[in-house]
Design an enzyme around this catalytic site. Structure first.
Site: not given
Length: 303
Positions: A115-117, A119, A274
């Site tokens: 997942g983005c968060h 990561t 990012f």
């Protein structure tokens, strides 16, 4: 030698479109495309999946679980970009920079894209737990700022067509402390308890800044992270930052991740910068595909 065959199930979503954009420019793979009128036809989807070497699932969680059942060809390998399988022990977690993970991804049949968060949090915390700078019992917090593209097509439309006044300011969400990324954040970092997590969406398209505050000295934290990511071409650690501020969209358009370590000898913040659509989603998925197919890891990535 024939080119690997790739199929994206859910190509119409934000992550699927980004993966398709990256792969459509490459000549070392063959991309299968479904006819628009048949994109919800299970039989046609199953045919394309079972004819592919790699299938990307860019679907809601429940749909991703159903889609995996359509894959009956033992040769077909799957990268799931949903939340559905990220803590499933039968799936390999797709974060190559974690120690030992690159080799597991390369040989895996099933890979769960991070997942983005998650990561951002994991990139900062997992190495510090592994190296003993943080204990597994550490009580941690994280606040993570994202561009509105992280909310998918519906949220993008809200921000770009007839915004209401509240959309012009940062909005904190996940207030019930049950955000869907919390289980992987805890599990992958080996923590006894999940962090207190505050995700925030703001009025810019893409880019993410996930910050973890620590009661630890900056030099110790920085040295640990630099040693952990030494040699990485995707994750780098800032040794000295000259800017007075950190912009959350500083890595927009990139598929790499930058860790900014700041503070003093008592209190430190680690901020992962990012692109939520890059290393936070589609860029990471393509990186995992490269490893699974034996390509150079960063092929087709914008670093």
């Amino acid at each position: 030698m024939s080119k690997p065959i790739i199929y994206i199930d859910g190509r119409e979503g934000t992550t699927g479109l980004q993966i398709c954009d990256r792969l459509s420019r490459r000549e070392d793979i063959q991309l299968l495309l479904i006819d628009e009128e048949r994109r919800k036809d299970p039989a046609e989807r199953a045919r394309l999946m079972n004819g592919a070497d790699i299938v990307f699932l860019c679907l809601p969680d429940a749909a991703a679980v159903e889609a995996v059942e359509l894959v009956t060809n033992p040769r077909t390998r799957v990268i799931d970009c949903s939340t559905a399988h990220r803590t499933n022990p039968a799936w390999v977690y797709g974060f190559p920079e974690l120690r030992g993970q690159r080799e597991k991804i390369a040989s895996a049949k099933r890979v769960a894209n991070p997942g983005c968060h998650a990561t951002g949090f994991i990139s900062a915390v997992r190495p510090l737990v592994e190296l003993g700078v943080l204990s597994a019992g550490a009580a941690l917090t994280c606040f993570s700022l994202t561009g509105y593209s992280g909310g998918g097509k519906k949220m993008i439309a809200q921000y770009e067509t007839g915004k209401t006044p509240d959309l012009y300011s940062p909005r904190i969400y996940g207030l019930n402390q049950a955000h869907k990324h919390l289980p992987e954040m805890q599990a992958v970092c080996g923590l006894e308890t999940a962090p207190v997590f505050s995700p925030i969406v703001d009025d810019y398209y893409k880019g993410m800044a996930a910050t973890v505050p620590l009661f630890a000295g900056r030099e110790e934290v920085q040295t640990a992270l630099e040693s952990y990511y030494a040699g990485s071409s995707v994750v780098r650690v800032d040794s000295q930052r000259q800017d007075a501020m950190v912009a959350a969209n500083a890595m927009a358009g990139k598929d790499c991740l930058r860790l900014v370590v700041e503070g003093n000898d008592r209190r430190t913040t680690v901020t992962a910068l990012f692109d939520n659509l890059g290393k936070g989603a589609s860029g990471a998925a393509v990186q995992n595909m490269n490893l699974m197919l034996g390509f150079a890891e960063t092929t087709g990535l914008n670093l």
